[in-house]
Design an enzyme around this catalytic site. Structure first.
Site, PDB file in Angstrom:
ATOM      1  CG  LEU A 112      -0.208 -25.021 -45.256  1.00 50.42           C
ATOM      2  CD1 LEU A 112       0.807 -25.487 -44.224  1.00 50.42           C
ATOM      3  CD2 LEU A 112      -0.585 -23.569 -45.011  1.00 50.42           C
ATOM      4  CD  GLU A 163      -4.690   6.050  -8.315  1.00 55.55           C
ATOM      5  OE1 GLU A 163      -4.968   5.358  -9.300  1.00 55.55           O
ATOM      6  OE2 GLU A 163      -5.174   5.865  -7.175  1.00 55.55           O
ATOM      7  NE  ARG A 215      -4.045 -24.329 -52.453  1.00 56.49           N
ATOM      8  CZ  ARG A 215      -3.159 -25.280 -52.703  1.00 56.49           C
ATOM      9  NH1 ARG A 215      -2.519 -25.845 -51.705  1.00 56.49           N
ATOM     10  NH2 ARG A 215      -2.894 -25.661 -53.931  1.00 56.49           N
ATOM     11  CG  LEU A 239      -6.220 -40.981 -24.914  1.00 53.80           C
ATOM     12  CD1 LEU A 239      -6.643 -42.226 -24.143  1.00 53.80           C
ATOM     13  CD2 LEU A 239      -6.187 -39.773 -23.985  1.00 53.80           C
ATOM     14  CG  HIS A 247      -2.245 -38.985 -41.122  1.00 55.38           C
ATOM     15  ND1 HIS A 247      -3.201 -38.249 -41.785  1.00 55.38           N
ATOM     16  CD2 HIS A 247      -2.495 -40.300 -41.408  1.00 55.38           C
ATOM     17  CE1 HIS A 247      -3.998 -39.079 -42.447  1.00 55.38           C
ATOM     18  NE2 HIS A 247      -3.580 -40.323 -42.235  1.00 55.38           N
ATOM     19  CG  LEU A 304      -1.813   1.220   1.403  1.00 52.86           C
ATOM     20  CD1 LEU A 304      -2.825   1.291   0.266  1.00 52.86           C
ATOM     21  CD2 LEU A 304      -2.513   1.175   2.750  1.00 52.86           C
ATOM     22  N   GLY A 325      -8.102 -27.336 -31.911  1.00 49.40           N
ATOM     23  CA  GLY A 325      -6.663 -27.510 -31.732  1.00 49.40           C
ATOM     24  C   GLY A 325      -6.428 -28.763 -30.916  1.00 49.40           C
ATOM     25  CB  SER A 326      -7.213 -32.330 -31.674  1.00 47.18           C
ATOM     26  OG  SER A 326      -6.262 -32.396 -32.723  1.00 47.18           O
TER      27      SER A 326
END
Length: 1010
Positions: free
Chosen positions: A899, A197, A871, A978, A915, A192, A818-819
């Protein structure tokens, strides 16, 4: 007049921005979204209904409506990345990027940033656990009573407690009671501070800083600063408490330092920077940063802007603010008073009719609307803070009186407002102003007392040629009386650098004077000069007799060691230039040598000459900015015992070991004529100082195994993970001076040096140095330090020291959830990770992956592929962002775009994808369906480098996953995910570490250690 401008927001601040922009002759129309009743229907200002959360749609709207630029009012869109997302598709947007806006969106980031860049602020700690925060509050050695939610909390996330118990209750409300939601997951506990201020804002284009007049807000609801906190009940500008000199200091030490620091850290800051500052007795300290105009400060600052706001913003967007600095009205003051709804800041009613606008405007006042709406052609209340009444007059008192007339004219049921806005400024202006020089901070009597104390110390340094008597205008030296016949003079000046900071933190001032003298006399010794006299410069904000006497006593003792006279000096007491307890030192040494003894003798130095190293006493006085940063990141304090093997003293005492003075011990050796050159190993270390005394075509090869490297260097190398080059370019590494002598004279020279109690040895040779080659090569430096830092364990030496490689900067491209993004985020946060995610890019807005990144504090960008004609154009936009963030590696985590060839070729060997099958089997987007249709019993996932052909890149890692009876696409997909979460981070680590790379032949190359 053709430009159209869009202002985002719906408060009084945004009404003021639109009002000021509409005054420009360049502006045809100002659109405001969502706006309020005040921005709904004037000649050049109108509201528009477009979502500000959908950046893609907003960008398209701006293109369709030919918007010149967008001005963002509130903080939330800035933190959400609106500036970067609009700029990335060619829509100019005024304000900081999400990365730069962390100064406001993360109080923890802001405090850490201020600490890194030496910006004065309250003492603090951040916590994610309530108990730890409360324990700190109860045990802190300062009043830790300010509790802040680290994230954005609509200006309400700060609680100033009256007691420790109240502060702990605030912590529990924020963290356990979720008073501010996710913004309170981290809390910052602050000291403090006491004082007034003020709000100090500036325009900036990322380099130039243009301060605005300082303002003062009034946060409390009721007069006399009573009642609950609000978003602000009024403001005035300029604040007379901030003088021109103080504003300049705030500009240089806070605003400019902040902008420069953001530039250095790769987060250029543009737009408006707002520093909430407490004027303490120890100088201005930053309470918080905001990344936009304050509300209601905007309503008193912009009316004082004489320049065209449109032109100012254009110059900032063009990076040319220095050519178009804003001009402000002179001899004017502005006051704004907020009228709020009954019940504010708690529950309040809406829909109450407001009248009196024409009457207020007839008084020459500006009414900026905030929480208002139009209903049946009438203006009604629609928020807590309803509007502000702003008056501009020749002085503050007149402006306040006029604003009160406006408050009487405007009416709505239950209106709440303060009549005392500016009361602190009025009290300040009415204070008596009679001051003495001492009251301004300069104590002449104390200075005179100091001179009397140090006179005998200086007198004791008298020598042939000089009888010291302090107090005159200048000192004299008689070269003839000193024994010189045909002399040359040599002079040198130096300081001690940030070693002073450690001395001041440890309150150890008696040795720093030797550092100052040594740095100067060792420099002139390199010319072959005997030091004759020395002058010092001591500057401080407030003279402390005990400290100053200790420092100058150290200087006098060092002069005696060096054989030179302390002929004079200057002690400067400069209030406001230095914080309490801090001081700075500079020294100036003059020496002489006979003309034929001048060094270096470049024409005599030849290939094969020996390099003799003279041991240092430790760090001497160089590299301490790096040392302090290493200590700050280590587990040790300056008061901690020194690291093992460094002696029985504290770390602070070890680091403050004074610099060796070589003049008395080496002068006889130099005068023998055997030494061809002397290099003082000072700033620049071994690599940069030795070449200063060599012919251009020669260099030296040194072997660190030939000399003793003090253990402190090993500890610094370990803690800082410093490279061999960084060590040799920053520190002396145990060598305080280097002599060049002929090989046949080495033995005699070493004997002469050792007779004068200096530790010396041959550390290398002079060699030919082809153009472009390093002038100094140091072999075995890291190995020597590693041996120093090893411990005996199970009969073998275990190495504790290694050079930490630079972390690779990673960009992640996503299209949705965004697995694998969360797995990559989690893995890169591990201390052992060699990767660091610097940006997440999505081709779709408002997807879950962006939320994950923002929650982790990672900058995000949305680049909508639909806004680009092909693209290649889309990929170019992505590539620009990758370059902006200095990206090393790109990871595709559920990125659903193919891409282009040029993009893939540019990032060949630097772009990874995963993949959901064991490639080369089951390529394409429906891999799980193919697996189930084929009836195989094993599938898995593959991390590979991206190639132009889909799923055809070189394989980095694979993980097998069983296909179970009864599997569906959904169940199989979850099981494979996983495995993906496991191997994608592992593959990234392999590439980031350099263990795996793509060879020139296009094949995977595994790098193994022997």
């Amino acid at each position: 007049m053709a430009a159209r401008v869009l202002v985002i927001g719906n408060g009084g601040r945004e009404h003021t921005l639109a009002w000021k922009l509409a005054q420009s002759t360049h502006v045809k129309q100002v659109l405001v979204t969502p706006g309020n009743a005040g921005t709904a229907c004037s000649e050049k200002i109108s509201n528009t209904d477009i979502s500000i959360s959908d950046h893609t749609a907003l960008a398209q709207f701006c293109k369709d409506e030919k918007i010149e630029f967008v001005v963002v009012g509130p903080e939330a869109p800035l933190a959400a990345g609106i500036v970067g997302n609009l700029n990335s598709v060619g829509v100019r947007c005024f304000g900081p990027t999400a990365q730069a806006a962390q100064l406001e969106s993360s109080k923890r980031f802001a405090k850490e940033f201020m600490d890194r860049h030496g910006i004065s602020t309250a003492r603090w700690r951040a916590f994610t656990k309530p108990k730890e925060a409360c324990d700190f509050i109860m045990s802190a050695d300062f009043p830790a009573l300010v509790v802040k939610a680290s994230g954005l909390a609509a200006g309400k996330g700060v609680i100033v407690a009256k007691s420790k118990e109240e502060a702990c209750e605030a912590v529990r409300e924020i963290m356990q009671g979720k008073a501010f939601g996710e913004a309170g997951e981290t809390v910052v506990i602050e000291e403090l501070l006491e004082g007034e201020e003020v709000s100090c804002l500036c325009f900036t284009d990322g380099r130039t800083v243009a301060p605005m007049p300082p303002a003062q807000d009034h946060k409390r609801l009721l007069e006399g600063d009573e009642g609950p906190n609000t978003g602000g009940m009024g403001a005035y500008c300029p604040a007379p408490q901030v003088s021109k000199d103080l504003l300049l200091k705030i500009k240089n030490n806070i605003l400019q330092r902040t902008v420069d620091g953001m530039q250095e850290e790769g987060m250029p800051y543009t737009g408006v920077l707002y520093a909430g500052i407490m004027l303490t007795k120890n100088g201005p300290k930053v309470l918080e940063f905001n990344c936009r105009f304050g509300d209601p400060e905007c309503q008193v600052i912009l009316p004082l802007l004489k320049s065209d706001l449109y032109e100012v913003i254009q110059s900032i967007l063009d990076g040319l603010l220095c050519t178009s600095l804003p001009v402000w009205l002179d001899n004017c003051a502005a006051v704004t008073v907020v009228m709020a709804s009954k019940g504010y800041p708690g529950d309040y009613t809406k829909g109450v009719e407001i009248t009196g606008f024409p009457e207020a405007q007839a008084l020459g006042l500006e009414v900026f609307q905030a929480g208002t709406a139009l209903k049946d052609g009438k203006v009604v209340t629609n928020g807590g803070r309803v509007l502000t009444v702003t008056a501009i007059r020749e002085n503050l008192i007149s402006a306040l009186e006029e604003a009160r007339k406006g408050l009487a004219a405007i009416k709505f049921e239950g209106a709440v407002y303060r009549k005392d806005i500016g009361f602190r400024a009025i009290a300040f202006l009415q204070q008596p102003r009679g001051l003495t020089y001492k009251e301004s901070g300069v104590d002449i009597a104390a200075g005179n007392m100091l001179v009397q104390k140090i006179k005998p110390l200086a007198k004791a340094t008298s020598r042939p040629g000089c009888d010291v008597d302090l107090g005159g205008f200048a000192g004299l030296f008689d070269l003839k009386a000193a024994g010189f016949t045909d002399p040359l003079l040599a002079c040198g000046t130096d300081g001690v650098g940030t070693k002073l900071k450690i001395a001041q933190q440890c309150s150890k001032h008696d040795t720093i004077g030797q550092d100052l003298v040594a740095m100067c006399v060792n420099d002139i010794l390199a010319q072959g000069a005997e030091p004759l006299f020395f002058l010092d410069y001591f500057s401080c904000g407030k003279l402390d007799l005990r400290t100053t006497e200790a420092v100058i006593t150290g200087i006098a003792k060092a002069c005696k060691k060096a054989g030179c006279a302390l002929l004079g000096g200057e002690t400067a007491e400069m209030p406001d230039m230095y914080p309490p307890g801090e001081y700075d030192l500079a020294g100036f040494a003059v020496g002489a040598m006979e003309r034929d003894q001048k060094l270096p003798q470049l024409e005599r130095i030849t290939e094969g000459d020996a390099v003799i190293g003279i041991a240092s006493s430790g760090l001497h006085s160089n590299g301490f900015s790096l040392v302090r940063k290493i200590v700050a990141k280590s587990s040790l304090e300056y008061s901690s015992p020194a690291p093992g093997g460094c002696g029985d003293q504290t770390l602070g005492d070890l680091l403050l070991t004074p610099t060796k003075i070589y003049s008395r011990s080496l002068l006889p050796v130099l005068r023998s004529g055997r030494v061809k050159a002397v290099a003082h190993i000072t700033g620049g270390g071994l690599l940069e100082n030795i070449p200063r005394v060599l012919p251009q075509k020669l260099g030296v090869n040194l072997d660190a195994q030939t000399w003793r490297v003090p253990r402190i260097f090993s500890w610094l190398q370990q803690e800082g993970h410093l490279s061999e080059e960084e060590m040799a370019r920053t520190f002396n590494c145990g060598i305080g001076a280097a002599l060049v002598v002929s090989e046949d004279l080495v033995k005699q020279t070493l004997q002469d040096i050792e007779q004068h109690q200096e530790e010396a040895c041959v550390i290398g040779r002079v060699v030919a140095c082809p153009k472009g080659s390093p002038r100094v090569k140091v072999e075995h430096l890291i190995e020597t330090m590693q041996i120093n830092g090893s411990v005996l364990e199970n009969g073998t030496l275990r190495n504790h020291f290694s050079v930490q490689p630079k972390k690779a900067r990673v960009a992640v491209l996503i299209s949705g959830t965004g697995s694998n993004l969360q797995a990559l985020i989690d893995s890169t946060r591990e201390p052992s990770s060699l990767a660091h995610i610097v940006i997440v890019i999505s081709n779709k807005a408002a997807v879950a992956g962006l939320d994950k990144a923002e929650k982790a504090g990672i900058p995000t960008r949305v680049i909508n592929h639909k806004l680009y004609k092909n693209r290649a154009a889309f990929d170019t936009a992505i590539d620009e962002v990758l370059e902006e963030f200095s990206t090393d590696i790109v990871c595709l985590a559920g990125f659903m775009r193919i891409l282009s060839g040029p993009f893939v070729r540019k990032w060949n060997g630097k772009m990874l994808n995963i993949h959901p099958s064991l490639l080369p089997s089951f390529k394409g987007s429906n891999a799980h369906e193919q697996v189930l249709d084929a009836g195989v019993t094993v599938t898995g996932c593959t991390v590979h480098f991206v190639a132009e052909d889909v799923d055809a890149g070189q394989i980095i890692l694979q993980e097998a996953v069983p296909v179970k009876r009864g599997d569906t696409v959904e169940t199989l997909s979850e099981r494979v995910k996983l495995a993906e979460h496991k191997i994608f981070p592992s593959a990234l680590q392999l590439v980031a570490s350099g263990a795996v790379r793509l060879g020139e032949n296009g094949r995977i190359c595994w790098v193994t250690e022997d």
